[in-house]
Motif scaffolding. Structure first.
Motif, PDB file in Angstrom:
ATOM      1  N   CYS A   1       0.847  -1.200   0.000  1.00  0.00           N
ATOM      2  CA  CYS A   1       0.000   0.000   0.000  1.00  0.00           C
ATOM      3  C   CYS A   1       0.877   1.243   0.000  1.00  0.00           C
TER       4      CYS A   1
ATOM      5  N   VAL B   1      -0.144   4.226   0.410  1.00  0.00           N
ATOM      6  CA  VAL B   1      -0.599   5.188   1.425  1.00  0.00           C
ATOM      7  C   VAL B   1      -0.025   4.804   2.786  1.00  0.00           C
ATOM      8  N   CYS B   2      -0.140   3.504   3.148  1.00  0.00           N
ATOM      9  CA  CYS B   2       0.421   3.018   4.422  1.00  0.00           C
ATOM     10  C   CYS B   2       1.946   2.884   4.334  1.00  0.00           C
TER      11      CYS B   2
ATOM     12  N   CYS C   1      -7.661  -1.424   1.552  1.00  0.00           N
ATOM     13  CA  CYS C   1      -6.421  -1.812   2.239  1.00  0.00           C
ATOM     14  C   CYS C   1      -6.729  -2.191   3.686  1.00  0.00           C
TER      15      CYS C   1
ATOM     16  N   GLY D   1      -4.871  -1.818   6.122  1.00  0.00           N
ATOM     17  CA  GLY D   1      -4.355  -0.781   7.023  1.00  0.00           C
ATOM     18  C   GLY D   1      -5.198   0.487   6.976  1.00  0.00           C
ATOM     19  N   CYS D   2      -5.141   1.216   5.857  1.00  0.00           N
ATOM     20  CA  CYS D   2      -5.805   2.528   5.776  1.00  0.00           C
ATOM     21  C   CYS D   2      -7.286   2.434   5.403  1.00  0.00           C
TER      22      CYS D   2
ATOM     23  N   ARG E   1      -6.987   5.243  -2.741  1.00  0.00           N
ATOM     24  CA  ARG E   1      -5.545   5.039  -2.512  1.00  0.00           C
ATOM     25  C   ARG E   1      -4.741   5.641  -3.655  1.00  0.00           C
TER      26      ARG E   1
HETATM   27 ZN   LIG Z   1      -3.147   1.305   3.159  1.00  0.00          ZN
END
Ligand SMILES: [Zn+2]
Length: 291
Positions: free
Chosen positions: A58, A60-61, A87, A89-90, A97
């Motif tokens: 990812c 973003v993460c 995702c 995570g986010c 994303r």
């Molecule tokens: Zn993420």
């Protein structure tokens, strides 16, 4: 063919006209077919009513993650890849994303001056966590002075007459707004005006990549009413969740010329597809124009 071989560059593949797009499409037939096979293999292993995960990285993460997908918002047998692939995570889906990643590629510093043409969305909360000085607004209706703040903190702006000074921003982010503005060329010129030299506009809108000319679905009459030239299409609007907002245009490649005529130095539609980054499905696209 390996996954790496069929992934497009994370910075996107820039194309500037229908002719370029058609040339790319013809030259990339084997890669496009290989990407389609990835979609089909994942879809055929997804149980009805079930969900599955695509492992990847990812952006973003900034770490390994798993992107989950299911049959929500799908057509029969076709996963809605654009709106899924959240995702672990986010929690952001494919489309969001990608938007965050592209904005960060173009404005890597957290003190960059950003303006988002939306304020009442989860996306803006994510952007603000990365860009604390983010300016954001909604269109609250005719007759209001641009720059007016509603008591609840919502800022009113009209994209055809922004209240910001020339050269204020490093980046303007506008997602699915332009198609709702009858005089969209004026809006492009205004977004160009408020950008610093070298700044970027990142924009999405309904695009028909197979045509040059815009499909005009409605136009504004002198009496302020809309004349429908196609069955009216309303999109979700956080300001008016009950009725939505009318879509005036589906854009063609002419939009690149419109950007140049609005004063942008360069403009391209960038295509994205990456299994590793969880950007699969029909190539995602964003317009990036440089001031
Ligand atoms: Zn993420």
């Amino acid at each position: 063919m390996t996954n790496k071989a069929i992934d497009l560059d994370p910075a996107g593949l820039p194309l500037r006209s229908l002719t370029e797009f058609q040339g790319w499409y013809a030259d990339s037939a084997a890669h496009i077919a290989a990407r389609h096979q990835v979609h089909v293999a994942l879809e055929s292993s997804l149980p009805e009513g079930g969900s599955s995960g695509l492992p990847g990285w990812c952006a973003v993460c900034e770490k390994d993650s798993t992107f989950s997908f299911d049959w929500l918002y799908s057509a029969p047998g076709k996963v809605n890849w654009r709106e899924r692939l959240a995702c672990a995570g986010c929690q952001l889906n494919n489309r969001l994303r990608l938007s965050v990643d592209v904005i960060r590629q173009l404005a890597p510093l957290s003190n960059s001056a950003l303006y988002a043409t939306e304020q009442l969305t989860p996306f803006v909360r994510i952007l603000r966590s990365r860009y604390p000085t983010l300016a954001a607004s909604e269109y609250l209706g005719p007759g209001l002075k641009p720059g007016t703040m509603r008591p609840d903190g919502i800022r009113h702006e009209d994209l055809t007459q922004l209240s910001f000074s020339d050269g204020t921003f490093d980046l303007v982010a506008s997602f699915d707004v332009l198609e709702h503005i009858p005089d969209f060329r004026k809006a492009l010129a205004e977004m160009r005006r408020v950008l610093k030299p070298g700044g970027h506009l990142v924009l999405s809108a309904p695009m028909s990549l197979g045509v040059h000319d815009h499909h005009v679905r409605a136009r504004l009459l002198p009496n302020g009413e809309a004349e429908h030239l196609a069955p009216p299409e309303y999109h979700g609007d956080p300001v008016h969740p009950d009725r939505g907002v009318l879509c005036y245009y589906h854009f063609g490649w002419r939009l690149i010329e419109d950007c140049r005529e609005a004063g942008f130095r360069d403009a391209a539609i960038r295509l994205y597809w990456s299994r590793r980054l969880g950007h699969i499905g029909f190539e995602q696209s964003l317009l990036v124009a440089s001031a």
